[in-house]
Design an enzyme around this catalytic site. Structure first.
Site, mmCIF file in Angstrom:
data_model
loop_
_atom_site.group_PDB
_atom_site.id
_atom_site.type_symbol
_atom_site.label_atom_id
_atom_site.label_comp_id
_atom_site.label_asym_id
_atom_site.label_seq_id
_atom_site.Cartn_x
_atom_site.Cartn_y
_atom_site.Cartn_z
ATOM 1 N N ASP A 30 -14.605 9.391 10.207
ATOM 2 C CA ASP A 30 -13.625 8.386 9.807
ATOM 3 C C ASP A 30 -12.239 9.010 9.887
ATOM 4 O O ASP A 30 -12.101 10.247 9.918
ATOM 5 C CB ASP A 30 -13.901 7.872 8.389
ATOM 6 C CG ASP A 30 -13.282 6.495 8.138
ATOM 7 O OD1 ASP A 30 -13.968 5.489 8.410
ATOM 8 O OD2 ASP A 30 -12.124 6.425 7.706
ATOM 9 N N ARG A 86 0.798 -1.225 0.000
ATOM 10 C CA ARG A 86 0.000 0.000 0.000
ATOM 11 C C ARG A 86 0.832 1.277 0.000
ATOM 12 O O ARG A 86 0.329 2.332 -0.386
ATOM 13 C CB ARG A 86 -0.958 -0.006 1.198
ATOM 14 C CG ARG A 86 -2.014 -1.102 1.091
ATOM 15 C CD ARG A 86 -3.116 -0.913 2.095
ATOM 16 N NE ARG A 86 -4.132 -1.952 1.974
ATOM 17 C CZ ARG A 86 -5.238 -1.991 2.710
ATOM 18 N NH1 ARG A 86 -5.462 -1.053 3.633
ATOM 19 N NH2 ARG A 86 -6.119 -2.954 2.545
#
Length: 302
Positions: A162, A50
């Site tokens: 979030d 990632r």
């Protein structure tokens, strides 16, 4: 050169960069400090996969150089991007349907009864903590507004938060591929979602009634100082804390319970529990908790 790269072309590798054990240890500590996310040994390949693209995008050649860059003073924005890359944003509408059944069959009738008796104001605040791309808070808003519609005397607010800035932006847009509609109950889909036409064909968008009750904010669940103020009737924090280390998880769970009203409910994911918290809470349904003193009649202890 025919059939090959020109003299001006610079070719860069596209595969993953090597990551030493020491570098991985440094990132483990950094990520847990910044986001509460615990990267166990099995997550080393995930971190490489990632972050490799991000390292190269900055013109760097190693994870060591990226670590030095991301921890340098003034590079807070890059730390946010790093965490964005590592966040898992898997979600869908009306995930874990039994929780929505619990709302319909137990919570909403309870609210209606208590409001009629003057024991509760006709105002509901809900927190979706770890909202990802928005499917959970929009599901909650649809369910709430179908039972307590505008004009009924009830005020509904759904706060969606979030850690990922990318996921939050997607959630604010309220726009999804039309195939996502399959998990939305048909009456709610017709009442609250708009079907795209022309340039938006194949997409659906949240209607204005949903947007009216939703609020969005970036919140780090590993740092209570930046959390929204309660109290809330409902807190949904599902499939988020499984990524935390034990201590960070226990601290977050205790803090979430403190944000609840005495008669409120905390919803966790199917793989989560309150094990390790010092709060006095009671399980009233699978992965649904309330304060022990306020558990409703008929609830079974666990």
């Amino acid at each position: 050169m025919r059939g090959g790269a020109s003299a001006e072309t610079v070719l860069t590798p596209v595969g993953p960069l090597p990551l030493s054990e020491r570098e991985f240890s440094l990132f483990q500590t950094l990520v847990e400090r910044e986001a509460g996310i615990h990267l166990g040994p099995s997550k080393q390949a995930l971190l490489v996969g990632r972050l490799s693209r991000r390292v190269r995008a900055l013109g760097l050649t190693s994870f060591g150089a990226y670590y030095r860059f991301v921890t340098s003073r003034g590079n807070e924005a890059e730390r946010v991007r790093m965490i964005d890359c590592l966040c898992t944003n898997e979600t869908h509408f009306f995930r874990e349907p039994e929780h929505f059944d619990f709302l319909r069959q137990r919570v909403f009738p309870e609210w209606t009864r208590r409001a009629a008796q003057g024991l509760m104001a006709r105002r509901v605040r809900v927190w979706s903590a770890g909202c990802s791309t928005g499917e959970e808070p929009y599901s909650l808003a649809m369910e709430l507004l179908s039972h307590f519609p505008p004009g009924s005397g009830w005020e509904v607010e759904v706060l969606a938060t979030d850690l990922s800035t990318w996921a939050l932006e997607r959630a604010r847009q309220g726009l999804w591929p039309l195939e996502k509609a399959a998990s939305i109950p048909r009456p709610l889909l017709r009442a609250f979602m708009l079907k795209g036409v022309r340039s938006q064909e194949g997409w659906m968008q949240a209607g204005p009634e949903l947007r009216e009750v939703l609020r969005f904010a970036r919140v780090n669940l590993s740092d209570e100082r930046g959390w929204p103020q309660g109290p809330f009737e409902l807190v949904f924090c599902r499939n988020v804390l499984i990524y935390f280390g034990a201590q960070a998880r226990a601290q977050a769970l205790s803090a979430l319970l403190r944000r609840l009203l005495p008669t409120g409910y905390l919803f966790l994911g199917h793989a989560e529990s309150l094990t390790g918290t010092a709060e006095s809470a009671r399980c009233v349904a699978p992965n649904v908790y309330c304060a022990r003193a306020s558990a409703p009649a008929g609830a079974s202890p666990t």
